[in-house]
Every structure is written in structure tokens, then in C-alpha cells.
Design an enzyme around this catalytic site. Structure first.
Site, PDB file in Angstrom:
ATOM      1  N   GLY A   1      90.735 -23.452 -24.204  1.00 30.28           N
ATOM      2  CA  GLY A   1      91.693 -22.342 -24.217  1.00 30.28           C
ATOM      3  C   GLY A   1      92.510 -22.234 -25.489  1.00 30.28           C
ATOM      4  O   GLY A   1      93.594 -21.654 -25.481  1.00 30.28           O
ATOM      5  N   SER A   2      91.989 -22.762 -26.604  1.00 34.44           N
ATOM      6  CA  SER A   2      92.776 -22.631 -27.840  1.00 34.44           C
ATOM      7  C   SER A   2      92.870 -21.171 -28.273  1.00 34.44           C
ATOM      8  O   SER A   2      93.886 -20.740 -28.806  1.00 34.44           O
ATOM      9  CB  SER A   2      92.220 -23.513 -28.958  1.00 34.44           C
ATOM     10  OG  SER A   2      90.966 -23.062 -29.398  1.00 34.44           O
ATOM     11  N   ASN A   3      91.826 -20.378 -28.003  1.00 30.84           N
ATOM     12  CA  ASN A   3      91.923 -18.942 -28.291  1.00 30.84           C
ATOM     13  C   ASN A   3      92.931 -18.275 -27.358  1.00 30.84           C
ATOM     14  O   ASN A   3      93.713 -17.438 -27.792  1.00 30.84           O
ATOM     15  CB  ASN A   3      90.560 -18.256 -28.153  1.00 30.84           C
ATOM     16  CG  ASN A   3      89.747 -18.355 -29.420  1.00 30.84           C
ATOM     17  OD1 ASN A   3      90.016 -17.668 -30.402  1.00 30.84           O
ATOM     18  ND2 ASN A   3      88.761 -19.245 -29.424  1.00 30.84           N
TER      19      ASN A   3
ATOM     20  N   ILE B   1      79.218 -12.106 -16.458  1.00 30.83           N
ATOM     21  CA  ILE B   1      80.061 -11.206 -15.656  1.00 30.83           C
ATOM     22  C   ILE B   1      79.167 -10.364 -14.738  1.00 30.83           C
ATOM     23  O   ILE B   1      78.265  -9.666 -15.218  1.00 30.83           O
ATOM     24  CB  ILE B   1      80.896 -10.275 -16.574  1.00 30.83           C
ATOM     25  CG1 ILE B   1      81.732 -11.094 -17.560  1.00 30.83           C
ATOM     26  CG2 ILE B   1      81.790  -9.352 -15.737  1.00 30.83           C
ATOM     27  CD1 ILE B   1      82.806 -11.963 -16.941  1.00 30.83           C
TER      28      ILE B   1
ATOM     29  N   ASN C   1      84.449  -9.736 -25.225  1.00 33.23           N
ATOM     30  CA  ASN C   1      84.117 -11.157 -25.354  1.00 33.23           C
ATOM     31  C   ASN C   1      84.138 -11.537 -26.830  1.00 33.23           C
ATOM     32  O   ASN C   1      83.912 -10.693 -27.698  1.00 33.23           O
ATOM     33  CB  ASN C   1      82.701 -11.397 -24.797  1.00 33.23           C
ATOM     34  CG  ASN C   1      82.259 -12.839 -24.920  1.00 33.23           C
ATOM     35  OD1 ASN C   1      83.012 -13.774 -24.616  1.00 33.23           O
ATOM     36  ND2 ASN C   1      81.031 -13.049 -25.380  1.00 33.23           N
TER      37      ASN C   1
ATOM     38  N   HIS D   1      82.147 -14.158 -29.370  1.00 33.79           N
ATOM     39  CA  HIS D   1      81.002 -15.058 -29.454  1.00 33.79           C
ATOM     40  C   HIS D   1      81.063 -15.776 -30.806  1.00 33.79           C
ATOM     41  O   HIS D   1      81.289 -15.133 -31.834  1.00 33.79           O
ATOM     42  CB  HIS D   1      79.701 -14.269 -29.321  1.00 33.79           C
ATOM     43  CG  HIS D   1      78.507 -15.162 -29.255  1.00 33.79           C
ATOM     44  ND1 HIS D   1      78.160 -15.853 -28.111  1.00 33.79           N
ATOM     45  CD2 HIS D   1      77.611 -15.525 -30.200  1.00 33.79           C
ATOM     46  CE1 HIS D   1      77.103 -16.596 -28.358  1.00 33.79           C
ATOM     47  NE2 HIS D   1      76.743 -16.416 -29.617  1.00 33.79           N
TER      48      HIS D   1
HETATM   49  C1  GAR Z   1      85.117 -20.259 -28.756  1.00 36.19           C
HETATM   50  O1  GAR Z   1      84.595 -20.702 -29.979  1.00 36.19           O
HETATM   51  C2  GAR Z   1      84.357 -19.045 -28.269  1.00 36.19           C
HETATM   52  O2  GAR Z   1      83.881 -18.238 -29.295  1.00 36.19           O
HETATM   53  C3  GAR Z   1      83.232 -19.693 -27.518  1.00 36.19           C
HETATM   54  O3  GAR Z   1      83.812 -20.774 -26.848  1.00 36.19           O
HETATM   55  C4  GAR Z   1      84.864 -21.295 -27.655  1.00 36.19           C
HETATM   56  C5  GAR Z   1      86.075 -21.530 -26.772  1.00 36.19           C
HETATM   57  O4  GAR Z   1      87.064 -22.234 -27.451  1.00 36.19           O
HETATM   58  N1  GAR Z   1      82.595 -18.766 -26.632  1.00 36.19           N
HETATM   59  C6  GAR Z   1      81.290 -18.792 -26.361  1.00 36.19           C
HETATM   60  O5  GAR Z   1      80.545 -19.622 -26.827  1.00 36.19           O
HETATM   61  C7  GAR Z   1      80.802 -17.683 -25.433  1.00 36.19           C
HETATM   62  N2  GAR Z   1      79.371 -17.621 -25.435  1.00 36.19           N
HETATM   63  P1  GAR Z   1      88.530 -22.311 -26.872  1.00 36.19           P
HETATM   64  O6  GAR Z   1      88.409 -22.679 -25.387  1.00 36.19           O
HETATM   65  O7  GAR Z   1      89.206 -23.389 -27.637  1.00 36.19           O
HETATM   66  O8  GAR Z   1      89.167 -20.979 -27.051  1.00 36.19           O
END
Ligand code: GAR
Length: 193
Positions: free
Chosen positions: A12-14, A88, A102, A104
Site C-alpha cells: 500500500g505504498s501507493n 475485477i 489501475n 501497472h
Molecule cells: C505497484 O508497483 C503496482 O504498480 C503493482 O503493485 C505494486 C504495489 O505496490 N501493481 C500490479 O502489479 C498490478 N498488476 P504498493 O502496494 O507498495 O503500492
């Protein structure tokens, strides 16, 4: 006030970066973070940031209309997938047309599809000796990683970059671009309605 719901499966850093970005914007509220993993670190982040967070299971997600009703009740202007790893279901896509986006961690259409998430993507990029990678922010449709592209950003990589380095570079791009793109989308939707 524009209402955003975030779905996240892991660290969940994003999600945290988006929450922090909008904390000083009175026009946008992160109304909830929803996760499909009880042990997701995003739950700790939300507790610290004082953002409501909820866990849901597979049955609520795709085996019933529980999550649909929850989401409808939250009346989101935008649903943001930030590291959310389940596909989804179509009843959710139909209920929120053009309202689910989303991020990616690669330059789609390369390195997308089932099983392509997180370090699996960066490993494939490295194994193919790519000289660049990046991020893709896109609308969600019924196929993994195939919805209309909203925004892409690139970073160069060298043969010396490890999977970890690549992940770090991509995360930096995500932190820089994702909140701004979200802001643009919700504020533009506002002008139409
Ligand atoms: C992110 O890099 C995102 O782009 C990726 O998961 C990571 C989550 O990081 N998403 C995918 O790969 C979707 N196919 P976070 O939990 O630290 O935000």
C-alpha cells in the site's frame, strides 16, 4: 467534494502516497481503502493515516453483490486500484463505467496479463534485457491490463540494474505520476457533471 475509493492488496505504498497527496486538498476525499488481504500492510498504513479501511473476502468480491453494494454506498467518483491483484468482475465494471483505473508497473501492452504483477513484471523485464521500463495508468475493463491507456511514463534501465533496482525506479515513477493523474481525472469528471 470528489470521492475516491482505493483497492489495494499488499504494502500500500501507493495508497499512502495518494492519501498524503490529497490530505491537503479540500476538493478530494479518500473515503475508504478496501483490501482483499487480512494481513495487508495497507491496513496498518490506513490506521496510522486515519483513513477508513475494510477487508473483504472472495465471496463478497465476486460470489455475491456484497462489495458492489458497499461500493455503491460509498458513491465514489473514482475507484483506484493501487496494487490490487484480483481481476475485477464484470458486474463491478458495469456498475462503474469509466470509473475504475489501475496502475501497472510496466509499459503496457508489454508485460501485462495474468500473473504479471510486482516483481514478476520486473524480473521479466530484466530477463528480456530491456533498456527501459515504466508505468501505465489505464481504465479497467474485463480483460487484465487491456483497458484504455490514460498515461505512461518511462525510466531507463541498465544491465547492472537488479530486479530490486528496477522495482525502485518504477515505484518512484508511480509516486510522482499516479496522484497527479488521479487528480486530473476527478477534477475533469467534475467539469462534465
Ligand atoms: C505497484 O508497483 C503496482 O504498480 C503493482 O503493485 C505494486 C504495489 O505496490 N501493481 C500490479 O502489479 C498490478 N498488476 P504498493 O502496494 O507498495 O503500492
Amino acid at each position: 467534494m470528489k470521492r475516491i475509493v482505493i483497492l489495494a492488496s499488499g504494502s500500500g505504498s501507493n495508497a499512502e502516497n495518494i492519501i498524503t497527496h490529497f490530505s491537503s486538498n479540500p476538493e478530494v476525499e479518500i473515503v475508504a481503502v478496501l483490501t482483499n488481504r487480512k494481513d495487508a500492510k495497507v491496513l496498518e498504513r490506513c490506521a496510522r493515516l486515519e483513513v477508513p479501511a475494510l477487508y473483504f473476502n472472495k465471496k463478497a468480491f465476486s460470489g455475491s453483490d456484497v462489495l458492489l453494494r458497499l461500493l455503491k454506498g460509498l458513491t465514489p467518483d473514482l475507484i483506484v486500484l493501487a496494487g490490487f491483484l484480483w481481476k475485477i468482475p464484470s458486474h463491478l465494471i458495469q456498475a462503474f463505467p469509466n470509473k475504475i483505473i489501475n496502475i501497472h508497473p510496466a509499459l503496457l501492452p508489454k508485460y501485462g496479463g495474468k500473473g504479471m504483477y510486482g516483481d514478476h513484471v520486473h524480473r521479466a523485464v530484466k530477463d528480456n534485457s530491456e533498456s527501459e521500463t515504466g508505468i501505465t495508468i489505464h481504465y479497467v475493463n474485463k480483460n487484465y491490463d487491456e483497458g484504455a491507456i490514460i498515461h505512461q511514463a518511462k525510466t531507463s534501465i541498465t544491465p547492472n540494474d537488479t530486479v530490486g533496482n528496477i522495482a525502485q525506479k518504477v515505484h518512484q515513477l508511480e509516486y510522482e505520476h499516479f496522484p497527479k493523474v488521479i487528480e486530473k481525472i476527478v477534477l475533469e469528471h467534475g467539469k462534465e457533471s
